[in-house]
Design an enzyme around this catalytic site. Structure first.
Site, mmCIF file in Angstrom:
data_model
loop_
_atom_site.group_PDB
_atom_site.id
_atom_site.type_symbol
_atom_site.label_atom_id
_atom_site.label_comp_id
_atom_site.label_asym_id
_atom_site.label_seq_id
_atom_site.Cartn_x
_atom_site.Cartn_y
_atom_site.Cartn_z
ATOM 1 C CB THR A 294 47.231 28.799 -19.760
ATOM 2 O OG1 THR A 294 48.066 29.610 -20.033
ATOM 3 C CG2 THR A 294 47.615 28.402 -18.112
ATOM 4 C CG ASP B 247 49.748 33.169 -13.693
ATOM 5 O OD1 ASP B 247 50.134 33.358 -14.616
ATOM 6 O OD2 ASP B 247 48.779 32.806 -13.412
HETATM 7 N N1 ASP Z 1 48.726 32.880 -17.234
HETATM 8 C C1 ASP Z 1 49.449 32.641 -18.151
HETATM 9 C C2 ASP Z 1 50.817 33.312 -18.151
HETATM 10 O O1 ASP Z 1 50.706 34.514 -17.882
HETATM 11 C C3 ASP Z 1 48.968 32.919 -19.511
HETATM 12 C C4 ASP Z 1 47.559 32.158 -19.514
HETATM 13 O O2 ASP Z 1 46.949 31.692 -18.644
HETATM 14 O O3 ASP Z 1 46.941 32.068 -20.650
HETATM 15 O O4 ASP Z 1 51.858 32.897 -18.391
#
Ligand code: ASP
Length: 343
Positions: free
Chosen positions: A210, A241
């Site tokens: 991400t 999130d």
């Molecule tokens: N926070 C992101 C989600 O849960 C995933 C990530 O940060 O890798 O969609």
């Protein structure tokens, strides 16, 4: 006794006045000299394996450096924090290494659903999109939700229709697929068939990538943005999130700008990005105190990390995952790219 109380009244009054006068500055961060500008980038709550080839390590470094340079050139030229955030994240969305835009993870239906958000610390306005499937750069569509509608978050078919109206770049869903992510998806499905996933378990190494960016610009404005393909093999329709203001993204000129990465459900439950800002506002904590408290005391170890910058340009990155791809630059001449546990 009464005499003693009376004598201390002027002292008490002075202390109260001083507290009221200086309180708004008490969250001034570690370095009260305001930097002209500062920018921080993350590429997910992960790190490269110890036995990774020099080329792999270099590719991650280059991806972060190129993105940071994009944002830096905007903000060092007097551009806005919002433009710097958007330019930086677009670069990472176009880089197949990262789990955002091209290179996004696969969901349980074998496709890609992308989430993104951007927030303006000057106005507390924000824009976000969730579950988009054909938008090449979700961060730019999120920006348009903020700039062109009276809403904050558009999801699914409505967001796609808005993308059509706005004439943003569109691609087939397969544009986002890479062999590397397909192999991860296969591994996750195999593993999950044997061992069902825990409801709040930390994100696993194959889910990283991400991206996010936070900026203080030379006009004193903060902005934050985040973009993701979510978690590998996530349920079709699951929203994490990253597009939720207050969870994965937050910016307030009076406190800080934050972008998160990790197990999205945990960041939503604990309203992580917003909570860091609120601790600064209501408890007069520094950015470092607030970010460390939320990551270490509220979340579980391994849940992920945040990048943040406060109103003075103090930069923080805090993570409890095995690592976090990260980079930062500021008007004092700092320019660092980190992919391992080095400080
Ligand atoms: N926070 C992101 C989600 O849960 C995933 C990530 O940060 O890798 O969609």
């Amino acid at each position: 006794m009464i005499d003693r109380v009376w004598k201390s009244v002027p002292g008490l009054a002075c202390a109260c006045i001083a507290a009221v006068v200086f309180m708004p500055f008490a969250w001034s961060g570690e370095d009260s000299q305001r930097k002209d500008w500062a920018i921080v980038v993350h590429g997910g709550a992960g790190t490269v394996a110890n036995d990774a080839s020099a080329e792999t390590v270099q590719a991650w470094r280059d991806g972060l450096r190129v993105a940071l340079e994009k944002g830096k050139s905007v903000v060092a030229d007097g551009g806005t924090s919002l433009d710097a955030v958007e330019a930086t994240i677009r670069s990472l969305e176009d880089n197949p290494l990262f789990n955002a835009g091209k290179g996004a993870v696969f969901n349980s239906a074998g496709g890609h659903e992308l989430d993104s958000s951007i927030m303006d610390g000057r106005t507390l306005d924000g824009g976000a999109v969730a579950g988009v499937t054909t938008v090449k750069n979700p961060i730019s569509l999120a920006r348009r939700v903020m700039d062109k509608t009276r809403h904050v978050l558009l999801a699914g078919p409505g967001a796609e229709q808005f993308a059509t109206e706005q004439k943003v770049d569109r691609v087939k869903n397969t544009h986002f697929s890479t062999e590397r992510r397909r192999a991860s998806w296969d591994r996750v499905r195999e593993r999950e068939a044997k061992q069902p996933v825990s409801r709040v378990g930390p994100a696993q190494p194959w889910q990283y990538g991400t991206v996010g960016c936070v900026v203080l610009d030379s006009h004193g404005n903060l902005a934050a943005g985040t973009s993701t393909g979510g978690l590998t093999n996530k349920k079709f329709g699951r929203v994490g999130d990253s597009p939720i203001l207050g969870a994965g993204t937050y910016a307030d000129n009076e406190t800080c700008a934050v972008s998160a990465t990790g197990t999205g459900e945990q960041f939503i439950r604990h309203t992580v990005a917003g909570q860091i800002s609120q601790l600064m506002r209501h408890r007069s904590w520094t950015l470092k105190q607030a970010a460390e408290y939320v990551l270490h005391e509220r979340l579980n170890k391994g849940d992920g990390g945040v990048i943040a910058v406060d109103l003075h340009g103090n930069i923080e990155w805090v993570y409890t995952s095995p690592g976090m791809f990260r980079a930062a630059a500021d008007s004092d001449g700092r320019f660092v790219v980190r992919i391992r546990d080095e400080q």
